[in-house]
Design a protein around this motif. Sequence first.
Motif, PDB file in Angstrom:
ATOM      1  N   ASN A   1       0.849  -1.196   0.000  1.00 51.19           N
ATOM      2  CA  ASN A   1       0.000   0.000   0.000  1.00 51.19           C
ATOM      3  C   ASN A   1       0.884   1.246   0.000  1.00 51.19           C
ATOM      4  O   ASN A   1       2.125   1.149   0.010  1.00 51.19           O
ATOM      5  CB  ASN A   1      -0.939   0.003   1.216  1.00 51.19           C
ATOM      6  CG  ASN A   1      -0.202  -0.218   2.522  1.00 51.19           C
ATOM      7  OD1 ASN A   1       0.847   0.377   2.763  1.00 51.19           O
ATOM      8  ND2 ASN A   1      -0.728  -1.098   3.364  1.00 51.19           N
TER       9      ASN A   1
ATOM     10  N   TYR B   1       2.082   0.269  -5.942  1.00 52.91           N
ATOM     11  CA  TYR B   1       1.087  -0.574  -5.289  1.00 52.91           C
ATOM     12  C   TYR B   1      -0.157  -0.616  -6.166  1.00 52.91           C
ATOM     13  O   TYR B   1      -0.311   0.164  -7.116  1.00 52.91           O
ATOM     14  CB  TYR B   1       0.747  -0.078  -3.883  1.00 52.91           C
ATOM     15  CG  TYR B   1       0.221   1.333  -3.790  1.00 52.91           C
ATOM     16  CD1 TYR B   1      -1.145   1.593  -3.708  1.00 52.91           C
ATOM     17  CD2 TYR B   1       1.099   2.422  -3.772  1.00 52.91           C
ATOM     18  CE1 TYR B   1      -1.626   2.889  -3.614  1.00 52.91           C
ATOM     19  CE2 TYR B   1       0.627   3.716  -3.674  1.00 52.91           C
ATOM     20  CZ  TYR B   1      -0.734   3.944  -3.599  1.00 52.91           C
ATOM     21  OH  TYR B   1      -1.212   5.239  -3.507  1.00 52.91           O
TER      22      TYR B   1
ATOM     23  N   GLN C   1      -4.317  -0.544  -6.241  1.00 56.27           N
ATOM     24  CA  GLN C   1      -5.485  -0.140  -5.449  1.00 56.27           C
ATOM     25  C   GLN C   1      -6.674   0.019  -6.379  1.00 56.27           C
ATOM     26  O   GLN C   1      -6.588   0.690  -7.404  1.00 56.27           O
ATOM     27  CB  GLN C   1      -5.189   1.187  -4.740  1.00 56.27           C
ATOM     28  CG  GLN C   1      -6.325   1.712  -3.874  1.00 56.27           C
ATOM     29  CD  GLN C   1      -5.892   2.950  -3.109  1.00 56.27           C
ATOM     30  OE1 GLN C   1      -5.007   2.897  -2.260  1.00 56.27           O
ATOM     31  NE2 GLN C   1      -6.515   4.073  -3.420  1.00 56.27           N
ATOM     32  N   THR C   2      -7.775  -0.624  -6.018  1.00 52.37           N
ATOM     33  CA  THR C   2      -9.011  -0.596  -6.807  1.00 52.37           C
ATOM     34  C   THR C   2      -8.745  -0.825  -8.291  1.00 52.37           C
ATOM     35  O   THR C   2      -9.248  -0.106  -9.154  1.00 52.37           O
ATOM     36  CB  THR C   2      -9.791   0.724  -6.607  1.00 52.37           C
ATOM     37  OG1 THR C   2      -8.967   1.831  -7.030  1.00 52.37           O
ATOM     38  CG2 THR C   2     -10.182   0.901  -5.158  1.00 52.37           C
TER      39      THR C   2
END
Length: 404
Positions: free
Chosen positions: A359, A369, A371-372
């Motif tokens: 993250n 990273y 994410q979504t």
Amino acid sequence: MRALTAGLVLSLAGCQCGMGTLLPDGGRAFGGGLSGTGGSNGTGGGSSATGGGSGGTGSSGGMGGGEACATVTSMANLDKRPVDVIMVIDNSCSMTAEIVAVESNVNTNFANIIASSGLDYRIILISKHGSAANGQSVCIGGPLSGNTTCTPPPTRPTNGPRFFHYSTEISSNDSLRKIISTYNVSGSDGTGPGGWSGWLRDGAYRTFIEITDDNETQMTAAQFEQRLTALVPARFGTVQNRNYTFHSIVGVAAKANPADAYQPSENVVNSKCASAVNPGMTFQDLSKATNGLRFQMCEPNLYGTVFQAVAQGVIASAQVACDFAVPTPPPGFTLNNRIYVAYTPGAGGAPTEFLQVSNAAACAANSFYVQTGRVIFCPQTCSSVRMDAMAQVAVRFSCEPMIE
């Protein structure tokens, strides 16, 4: 829209990761072609086999008795980031001709050029709304604004899809202070509820354009940058990692060709053009510090050429976005598979591999990273890629599970 093309190289495995050459991520590399030598007499059986076990070489061959692995190349775009242009115009009594020139050129020689580049832009004007002739105020006509006429100007400005007018008087020597003080404060005539900051977009790059014949007197360039980057919500990065460029159309003495810009590498000029009050040293300092351009403002008849050059400067300062969608996983893979990203500079050279972290809090150099469903470059990684419009990015799914 000008976009950066990224080659997405996906290592496909609809099975176990058996024999083959060990990759840095712990996966396996398999043979290099569809015509590999298959069968039980295939080359290199055992752990050192070229094709893995008795399956043979090539990506159509076996891999120690399991199913085949292959590589598939997909394409994706890393688009240029949107740009928010903040234009600040001096309303002092000596600025009538310059304001008229801005009104005459901002549509045809500025907004149209940016739009033609495909860049997603918006213009936020900070200056008093009204008549140039009767009050050194500004009225921007269509199609950029929603004003149906500026003769006479409407009581209040009408915004358009890409144009937003925050009406406040800019004196000859307080424009930097006004930028700060109006950020979160509604305009006195009801424009800009909550301040002009409400029109800034998350993820956009910022470009300031200052137009004045004088100079800020109570704030240095360094003090302005400190206060700008401290504003809440934070939209301008840091002084060490700026999210803005500052262009100046000020009282600096003209170059041999009066429409030419002073480049960031050129020294600050302490002499002024004929009709200016001041050479605008503070604004020149800001332009140099932020890689912006500097133009003389004393010849409004040249504003068409000047605005064309500023528009090109806005386009050039737009940066590549530091995130992009993870492609649809190929058969046998899901978004739960760990991925690796390799960046090859557009100018050539060896690729640099970026490693996936869990993250944003785990960010380090050369990392990203997910994410979504999007690859997001960490700040250190982003700074390496965002100015390279010709970069190539290879993305490979591994057999490993996603980092938790």
